[in-house]
Design a protein around this motif. Sequence first.
Motif, PDB file in Angstrom:
ATOM      1  N   VAL A 118       3.154 -34.149 -32.472  1.00  0.00           N
ATOM      2  CA  VAL A 118       3.819 -35.581 -33.074  1.00  0.00           C
ATOM      3  C   VAL A 118       3.330 -35.767 -34.666  1.00  0.00           C
ATOM      4  O   VAL A 118       4.221 -35.544 -35.496  1.00  0.00           O
ATOM      5  N   PHE A 119       2.210 -35.561 -34.782  1.00  0.00           N
ATOM      6  CA  PHE A 119       1.830 -35.836 -36.239  1.00  0.00           C
ATOM      7  C   PHE A 119       2.359 -34.621 -37.285  1.00  0.00           C
ATOM      8  O   PHE A 119       2.631 -34.953 -38.365  1.00  0.00           O
ATOM      9  N   ILE A 128       3.144 -44.578 -38.574  1.00  0.00           N
ATOM     10  CA  ILE A 128       3.098 -45.761 -37.785  1.00  0.00           C
ATOM     11  C   ILE A 128       1.740 -45.895 -36.680  1.00  0.00           C
ATOM     12  O   ILE A 128       1.430 -46.909 -36.511  1.00  0.00           O
ATOM     13  N   MET A 129       1.434 -44.679 -36.356  1.00  0.00           N
ATOM     14  CA  MET A 129       0.567 -44.607 -35.383  1.00  0.00           C
ATOM     15  C   MET A 129      -0.798 -44.953 -36.007  1.00  0.00           C
ATOM     16  O   MET A 129      -1.670 -45.707 -35.471  1.00  0.00           O
ATOM     17  N   PHE A 130      -1.025 -44.599 -37.423  1.00  0.00           N
ATOM     18  CA  PHE A 130      -2.332 -45.066 -37.895  1.00  0.00           C
ATOM     19  C   PHE A 130      -2.105 -46.561 -38.267  1.00  0.00           C
ATOM     20  O   PHE A 130      -3.193 -47.430 -38.311  1.00  0.00           O
ATOM     21  N   SER A 134      -4.648 -49.785 -37.160  1.00  0.00           N
ATOM     22  CA  SER A 134      -5.017 -50.603 -38.106  1.00  0.00           C
ATOM     23  C   SER A 134      -4.821 -51.993 -37.611  1.00  0.00           C
ATOM     24  O   SER A 134      -5.577 -53.149 -37.771  1.00  0.00           O
ATOM     25  N   ARG A 135      -3.473 -52.261 -37.001  1.00  0.00           N
ATOM     26  CA  ARG A 135      -3.346 -53.634 -36.553  1.00  0.00           C
ATOM     27  C   ARG A 135      -4.133 -54.114 -35.575  1.00  0.00           C
ATOM     28  O   ARG A 135      -4.393 -55.275 -35.274  1.00  0.00           O
ATOM     29  N   ASP A 136      -4.601 -53.130 -34.520  1.00  0.00           N
ATOM     30  CA  ASP A 136      -5.310 -53.412 -33.353  1.00  0.00           C
ATOM     31  C   ASP A 136      -6.771 -53.806 -33.954  1.00  0.00           C
ATOM     32  O   ASP A 136      -7.537 -54.627 -33.461  1.00  0.00           O
ATOM     33  N   ILE A 241       3.765 -52.004 -42.800  1.00  0.00           N
ATOM     34  CA  ILE A 241       4.451 -51.229 -43.661  1.00  0.00           C
ATOM     35  C   ILE A 241       5.220 -51.824 -44.464  1.00  0.00           C
ATOM     36  O   ILE A 241       6.179 -52.517 -43.820  1.00  0.00           O
ATOM     37  N   SER A 242       5.395 -51.540 -45.657  1.00  0.00           N
ATOM     38  CA  SER A 242       6.343 -52.115 -46.783  1.00  0.00           C
ATOM     39  C   SER A 242       7.716 -51.443 -46.362  1.00  0.00           C
ATOM     40  O   SER A 242       8.213 -50.704 -45.739  1.00  0.00           O
TER      41      SER A 242
END
Length: 246
Positions: A118-119, A128-130, A134-136, A241-242
């Motif tokens: 996937v990466f 997005i996974m990162f 980060s949001r978690d 994400i901007s």
Amino acid sequence: MTNHSEGSCIVKHFESYADLDEKDHQLLLSLEEGPHEWPKNALLLQQGDKSDCFYTLSKGWACSFRDLEDGTRQVLDVYVPGDIVGLREFSFQKRITSAIMLSDAELCAFPRHHLDHVFSSSLVLCSIMFMITSRDQAILLERLVNLGRRSARQKLAHFLVELSYRLLRTNAYVENHLSLPLSQSVLGDALGLTTVHVSRTFQEFRQEGLLNTGNAHLELLDIKGLEAVAGFDEFYLESPISESHP
């Protein structure tokens, strides 16, 4: 383009961070292959076991926890449909937490080594996974503030409002996204409150028309009212994400 997010909580979750092309959709859908049903109260992950996969939660609810030396437990997070369970332990050889089902659920196991594909195939999904991790982390930081500096009323209201925002992000397929399958003991274990204290606070909330309780479910009647009790600010739940993200 076909709306792949219809019927897929995880695709909807990722799309809330950035636009996905057809290749990204197909890669994400591969995370939901081989769904397996889990009954309520089934142990999904056990602390100390080998950390060789994570799970996408397509239906139902779960929570992660740590058992403590005195026989009690600390609930660390509650997972809603569309969430990824076990991603925090991606870099560990053994599980650092356990997870149990809070309702009948459907999950898809995804071997950790498949993430390499996937990466390497999608910079967008990798980013997005990162951002999800980060949001978690931001959610856990806010949880520390909630545990340490807010009253019981504020703790409960804040936690319930946060879950309602997270449900809206994942487009959860439940009968009523304001109905939460959370017992008083789970909430107490998550917020460091006794069951008696949770029950007393719920009684106050019911009298104020903020929620109803029954059949191991909570029905949130007035989310704005709960936001006011908590002094809730959703800044930590905003997409990191901007709009300029590729």
